[in-house]
Design a protein around this motif. Sequence first.
Motif, PDB file in Angstrom:
ATOM      1  N   ARG A   1     -25.268  56.279 -41.153  1.00  0.00           N
ATOM      2  CA  ARG A   1     -26.439  55.767 -40.450  1.00  0.00           C
ATOM      3  C   ARG A   1     -26.162  55.867 -38.961  1.00  0.00           C
ATOM      4  O   ARG A   1     -25.094  56.320 -38.561  1.00  0.00           O
ATOM      5  CB  ARG A   1     -26.745  54.321 -40.851  1.00  0.00           C
ATOM      6  N   GLN A   2     -27.110  55.444 -38.153  1.00  0.00           N
ATOM      7  CA  GLN A   2     -26.904  55.396 -36.711  1.00  0.00           C
ATOM      8  C   GLN A   2     -26.968  53.955 -36.233  1.00  0.00           C
ATOM      9  O   GLN A   2     -27.699  53.146 -36.803  1.00  0.00           O
ATOM     10  CB  GLN A   2     -27.955  56.219 -35.969  1.00  0.00           C
TER      11      GLN A   2
ATOM     12  N   LYS B   1     -19.639  57.064 -39.251  1.00  0.00           N
ATOM     13  CA  LYS B   1     -18.989  57.900 -40.245  1.00  0.00           C
ATOM     14  C   LYS B   1     -18.331  57.081 -41.347  1.00  0.00           C
ATOM     15  O   LYS B   1     -18.158  57.552 -42.458  1.00  0.00           O
ATOM     16  CB  LYS B   1     -17.941  58.805 -39.578  1.00  0.00           C
TER      17      LYS B   1
ATOM     18  N   TRP C   1     -13.855  62.812 -41.645  1.00  0.00           N
ATOM     19  CA  TRP C   1     -14.979  62.009 -41.185  1.00  0.00           C
ATOM     20  C   TRP C   1     -15.832  62.712 -40.134  1.00  0.00           C
ATOM     21  O   TRP C   1     -17.046  62.595 -40.132  1.00  0.00           O
ATOM     22  CB  TRP C   1     -14.513  60.674 -40.635  1.00  0.00           C
TER      23      TRP C   1
ATOM     24  N   SER D   1     -12.654  61.063 -49.714  1.00  0.00           N
ATOM     25  CA  SER D   1     -12.415  61.811 -48.484  1.00  0.00           C
ATOM     26  C   SER D   1     -11.385  61.120 -47.603  1.00  0.00           C
ATOM     27  O   SER D   1     -11.240  59.908 -47.604  1.00  0.00           O
ATOM     28  CB  SER D   1     -13.721  61.992 -47.719  1.00  0.00           C
TER      29      SER D   1
ATOM     30  N   HIS E   1     -16.688  65.741 -39.699  1.00  0.00           N
ATOM     31  CA  HIS E   1     -17.599  66.753 -40.228  1.00  0.00           C
ATOM     32  C   HIS E   1     -18.453  66.241 -41.395  1.00  0.00           C
ATOM     33  O   HIS E   1     -19.323  66.958 -41.870  1.00  0.00           O
ATOM     34  CB  HIS E   1     -16.809  67.987 -40.642  1.00  0.00           C
ATOM     35  N   ALA E   2     -18.217  65.026 -41.833  1.00  0.00           N
ATOM     36  CA  ALA E   2     -18.991  64.436 -42.931  1.00  0.00           C
ATOM     37  C   ALA E   2     -20.354  63.987 -42.407  1.00  0.00           C
ATOM     38  O   ALA E   2     -20.508  63.699 -41.216  1.00  0.00           O
ATOM     39  CB  ALA E   2     -18.244  63.240 -43.516  1.00  0.00           C
ATOM     40  N   PRO E   3     -21.363  63.925 -43.279  1.00  0.00           N
ATOM     41  CA  PRO E   3     -22.671  63.420 -42.832  1.00  0.00           C
ATOM     42  C   PRO E   3     -22.565  61.953 -42.391  1.00  0.00           C
ATOM     43  O   PRO E   3     -21.742  61.199 -42.913  1.00  0.00           O
ATOM     44  CB  PRO E   3     -23.555  63.531 -44.072  1.00  0.00           C
ATOM     45  N   ALA E   4     -23.382  61.580 -41.424  1.00  0.00           N
ATOM     46  CA  ALA E   4     -23.384  60.197 -40.942  1.00  0.00           C
ATOM     47  C   ALA E   4     -23.970  59.275 -42.002  1.00  0.00           C
ATOM     48  O   ALA E   4     -24.900  59.642 -42.705  1.00  0.00           O
ATOM     49  CB  ALA E   4     -24.193  60.086 -39.662  1.00  0.00           C
TER      50      ALA E   4
ATOM     51  N   ASP F   1     -23.505  58.043 -34.377  1.00  0.00           N
ATOM     52  CA  ASP F   1     -23.441  58.285 -35.812  1.00  0.00           C
ATOM     53  C   ASP F   1     -22.280  57.518 -36.423  1.00  0.00           C
ATOM     54  O   ASP F   1     -21.139  57.658 -35.961  1.00  0.00           O
ATOM     55  CB  ASP F   1     -23.245  59.776 -36.112  1.00  0.00           C
TER      56      ASP F   1
END
Length: 66
Positions: free
Chosen positions: A14-15, A41, A7, A2, A9-12, A39
């Motif tokens: 971790r937090q 990325k 980034w 990617s 719109h990509a899933p996180a 979040d």
Amino acid sequence: MSSFKDWLHAPAIRQVVCKHADAEKYLVTNVLTPGKAYDVKNETEEFLFVVDNTGHVGGYYKTYFE
């Protein structure tokens, strides 16, 4: 693989929680809030790329986060 453009719109991954926004060189108090969770990325050895208070992905030193 990617692109950095994807980034946001990509899933996180971790937090992380911001532990301070005291920067020697740059003004980060406008974009990071101590105590707030962000979040992640992407990350490198030195930086975390998080969705900051502006709603955009920004790269910050890991020392700002727990």
